[in-house]
Design a protein around this motif. Structure first.
Motif, mmCIF file in Angstrom:
data_model
loop_
_atom_site.group_PDB
_atom_site.id
_atom_site.type_symbol
_atom_site.label_atom_id
_atom_site.label_comp_id
_atom_site.label_asym_id
_atom_site.label_seq_id
_atom_site.Cartn_x
_atom_site.Cartn_y
_atom_site.Cartn_z
ATOM 1 N N GLY A 47 -2.850 4.652 2.047
ATOM 2 C CA GLY A 47 -3.730 3.492 2.029
ATOM 3 C C GLY A 47 -4.786 3.516 0.942
ATOM 4 O O GLY A 47 -5.681 2.678 0.931
ATOM 5 N N ASP A 48 -4.693 4.472 0.010
ATOM 6 C CA ASP A 48 -5.716 4.543 -1.034
ATOM 7 C C ASP A 48 -5.249 3.942 -2.360
ATOM 8 O O ASP A 48 -6.013 3.883 -3.316
ATOM 9 C CB ASP A 48 -6.190 5.987 -1.253
ATOM 10 N N LEU A 49 -4.007 3.506 -2.418
ATOM 11 C CA LEU A 49 -3.489 2.817 -3.592
ATOM 12 C C LEU A 49 -2.834 1.515 -3.152
ATOM 13 O O LEU A 49 -2.089 1.481 -2.171
ATOM 14 C CB LEU A 49 -2.455 3.674 -4.326
ATOM 15 N N LEU A 50 -3.124 0.445 -3.878
ATOM 16 C CA LEU A 50 -2.507 -0.853 -3.622
ATOM 17 C C LEU A 50 -1.725 -1.264 -4.863
ATOM 18 O O LEU A 50 -2.290 -1.337 -5.960
ATOM 19 C CB LEU A 50 -3.570 -1.902 -3.292
ATOM 20 N N PHE A 51 -0.443 -1.520 -4.690
ATOM 21 C CA PHE A 51 0.405 -1.933 -5.800
ATOM 22 C C PHE A 51 0.652 -3.427 -5.718
ATOM 23 O O PHE A 51 0.894 -3.972 -4.632
ATOM 24 C CB PHE A 51 1.747 -1.192 -5.756
ATOM 25 N N SER A 52 0.596 -4.101 -6.852
ATOM 26 C CA SER A 52 0.831 -5.545 -6.886
ATOM 27 C C SER A 52 1.821 -5.883 -7.989
ATOM 28 O O SER A 52 1.830 -5.256 -9.055
ATOM 29 C CB SER A 52 -0.481 -6.303 -7.101
ATOM 30 N N CYS A 53 2.642 -6.881 -7.717
ATOM 31 C CA CYS A 53 3.596 -7.395 -8.695
ATOM 32 C C CYS A 53 3.409 -8.893 -8.832
ATOM 33 O O CYS A 53 3.062 -9.576 -7.870
ATOM 34 C CB CYS A 53 5.033 -7.098 -8.263
ATOM 35 N N ALA A 54 3.649 -9.399 -10.027
ATOM 36 C CA ALA A 54 3.461 -10.818 -10.298
ATOM 37 C C ALA A 54 4.489 -11.274 -11.324
ATOM 38 O O ALA A 54 5.265 -10.473 -11.865
ATOM 39 C CB ALA A 54 2.043 -11.095 -10.800
ATOM 40 N N LYS A 55 4.470 -12.575 -11.596
ATOM 41 C CA LYS A 55 5.408 -13.144 -12.556
ATOM 42 C C LYS A 55 4.991 -12.894 -14.008
ATOM 43 O O LYS A 55 5.608 -13.419 -14.931
ATOM 44 C CB LYS A 55 5.569 -14.638 -12.296
ATOM 45 N N SER A 63 -9.069 5.844 -4.421
ATOM 46 C CA SER A 63 -9.552 7.228 -4.389
ATOM 47 C C SER A 63 -8.372 8.119 -4.733
ATOM 48 O O SER A 63 -7.351 7.637 -5.222
ATOM 49 C CB SER A 63 -10.107 7.572 -2.998
ATOM 50 N N ASN A 64 -8.488 9.413 -4.519
ATOM 51 C CA ASN A 64 -7.388 10.308 -4.848
ATOM 52 C C ASN A 64 -6.160 9.979 -4.014
ATOM 53 O O ASN A 64 -6.178 10.111 -2.791
ATOM 54 C CB ASN A 64 -7.787 11.768 -4.605
ATOM 55 N N GLY A 65 -5.114 9.534 -4.661
ATOM 56 C CA GLY A 65 -3.887 9.168 -3.956
ATOM 57 C C GLY A 65 -2.830 10.241 -4.104
ATOM 58 O O GLY A 65 -2.773 10.957 -5.092
ATOM 59 N N ASP A 66 -1.960 10.353 -3.106
ATOM 60 C CA ASP A 66 -0.895 11.349 -3.143
ATOM 61 C C ASP A 66 0.419 10.772 -3.623
ATOM 62 O O ASP A 66 1.400 11.504 -3.767
ATOM 63 C CB ASP A 66 -0.709 11.951 -1.742
ATOM 64 N N TYR A 69 0.848 -1.189 0.000
ATOM 65 C CA TYR A 69 0.000 0.000 0.000
ATOM 66 C C TYR A 69 0.885 1.241 0.000
ATOM 67 O O TYR A 69 2.012 1.231 0.514
ATOM 68 C CB TYR A 69 -0.872 0.043 1.252
ATOM 69 N N ASN A 70 0.344 2.352 -0.561
ATOM 70 C CA ASN A 70 1.031 3.618 -0.364
ATOM 71 C C ASN A 70 0.756 4.094 1.061
ATOM 72 O O ASN A 70 -0.016 3.486 1.812
ATOM 73 C CB ASN A 70 0.580 4.654 -1.402
ATOM 74 N N ARG A 71 1.400 5.183 1.459
ATOM 75 C CA ARG A 71 1.315 5.613 2.856
ATOM 76 C C ARG A 71 -0.090 6.040 3.254
ATOM 77 O O ARG A 71 -0.479 5.958 4.413
ATOM 78 C CB ARG A 71 2.300 6.752 3.117
ATOM 79 N N ALA A 78 -0.191 -7.637 2.968
ATOM 80 C CA ALA A 78 0.012 -6.240 3.357
ATOM 81 C C ALA A 78 -1.234 -5.734 4.065
ATOM 82 O O ALA A 78 -2.353 -5.992 3.618
ATOM 83 C CB ALA A 78 0.311 -5.375 2.141
ATOM 84 N N PHE A 79 -1.053 -5.020 5.179
ATOM 85 C CA PHE A 79 -2.144 -4.331 5.852
ATOM 86 C C PHE A 79 -2.308 -2.941 5.244
ATOM 87 O O PHE A 79 -1.319 -2.258 4.940
ATOM 88 C CB PHE A 79 -1.846 -4.157 7.340
ATOM 89 N N ASN A 80 -3.563 -2.515 5.089
ATOM 90 C CA ASN A 80 -3.813 -1.121 4.787
ATOM 91 C C ASN A 80 -3.308 -0.295 5.968
ATOM 92 O O ASN A 80 -3.459 -0.693 7.123
ATOM 93 C CB ASN A 80 -5.319 -0.894 4.598
ATOM 94 N N PRO A 81 -2.684 0.871 5.736
ATOM 95 C CA PRO A 81 -2.189 1.692 6.844
ATOM 96 C C PRO A 81 -3.242 2.069 7.876
ATOM 97 O O PRO A 81 -2.895 2.394 9.016
ATOM 98 C CB PRO A 81 -1.638 2.936 6.139
#
Length: 306
Positions: A22-30, A40-43, A18-20, A275-278
């Motif tokens: 908590g409004d954006l979640l980033f994921s990576c995969a193979k 929502s609006n992320g900073d 998560y970003n700091r 990951a926990f949301n902040p």
């Protein structure tokens, strides 16, 4: 607990963050496609990713535009922004005749002034360095990996300051590492079927959470005295095993008392990322099945006495 199932990857998940805010979640995969799930609006403005194609890439979060690429002569495994986002720390794998290494690069807000040179390079650990992160005030770097040893490095000189005690530490490959919200301690997961809580300055083992499956991921709740652990049997054996037998649940433990207090099922393969949301009111899990599951806690969860 209310889950939301996110299907955007075609291959197993490897990392969630998560970003700091908590409004954006980033994921990576193979599948080679980093993805952002927009709530929502992320900073957040920048994302940094590492890859086995021997590159680390810097992205614009809002547009998805690639800003910079850093090239290495070995697969890049782990990456982390410093506090303030002025530096990144990167680990690269052993490759051909080269040792595993830790690299520090400065990130310049003016792209025309961006340098590709390392400001610090550290070598020494044997095997892959699976995780790297910054210590308090960006004065140290913490690494962990295949040799089951956690190390704290001086971020200016590259000198190894502390190594984890082999008697009290992990006995097999360390697969994951995540800090607490206040940065005073962190959790690691290992193939030795345990997760451990560590003091971030002294590497004293504070707590140990024992389970019956290899641990691929672990995270600390920012709201309650809980940790969540995920894993399961080796991916190569998944097709031969039922969901129940494979032990693919996310397990919750009381952070202080080290007791298992619950579990969340859903994935049809090992859990590789947590990951926990902040805000502490939800957490996300990523699995070998290619799905991201976002779990929202019921109101009763917050009334648990801790």
């Amino acid at each position: 607990m209310r889950p939301i199932l996110l299907k955007g990857h075609e291959r197993p998940l490897t990392f969630l963050k998560y970003n700091r805010d908590g409004d954006l979640l980033f994921s990576c995969a193979k599948d080679h496609t980093p993805t952002v799930w927009y709530a929502s609006n992320g900073d957040s403005t920048r994302l940094v990713t590492s890859s086995a194609d021997q590159t680390v890439k810097l992205w614009d979060c809002e547009t998805g535009v690639l800003l910079d690429t850093f090239y290495f002569d070995a697969p890049a495994r782990a990456v982390s922004f410093s506090e303030g986002d002025k530096m990144v720390v990167i680990s690269t794998d052993p490759f051909m005749e080269k040792q595993s290494a830790i690299h520090v690069k400065m990130i310049n807000s003016d792209r025309s002034l961006q340098s590709s040179e390392d400001v610090l390079t550290i070598t020494g650990p044997q095997g892959r360095i699976n995780r790297v992160m910054w210590g308090p005030l960006n004065k140290t770097i913490i690494s962990a990996g295949e040799d089951a040893t956690i190390r704290i490095w001086d971020a200016e000189t590259g000198k190894c300051l502390i190594e984890s005690d082999p008697e009290t530490g992990h006995q097999k490959v360390i697969t994951s590492m995540a800090k607490s919200a206040d940065g005073s301690h962190f959790i690691t997961g290992s193939q030795d079927k345990s997760a451990k809580l560590w003091d971030i300055r002294t590497l004293t083992v504070l707590k140990t959470y024992t389970t019956e499956r290899p641990v691929n991921a672990a995270a600390i709740s920012p709201l309650l005295d809980h940790v969540v652990i995920g894993g399961g049997q080796e991916a190569s054996q998944v097709t031969m095993t039922s969901t129940r037998a494979g032990k693919f649940e996310a397990k919750f433990f009381h952070k202080i008392f080290e007791e298992e207090i619950g579990g969340v099922k859903g994935h049809f393969g090992p859990i590789n990322a947590l990951a926990f949301n902040p805000d502490g009111r939800s957490f996300s899990s990523g699995g070998e099945d290619g799905y991201v599951r976002v779990h929202f806690f019921d109101a009763d969860y917050y009334h648990i006495k801790v």
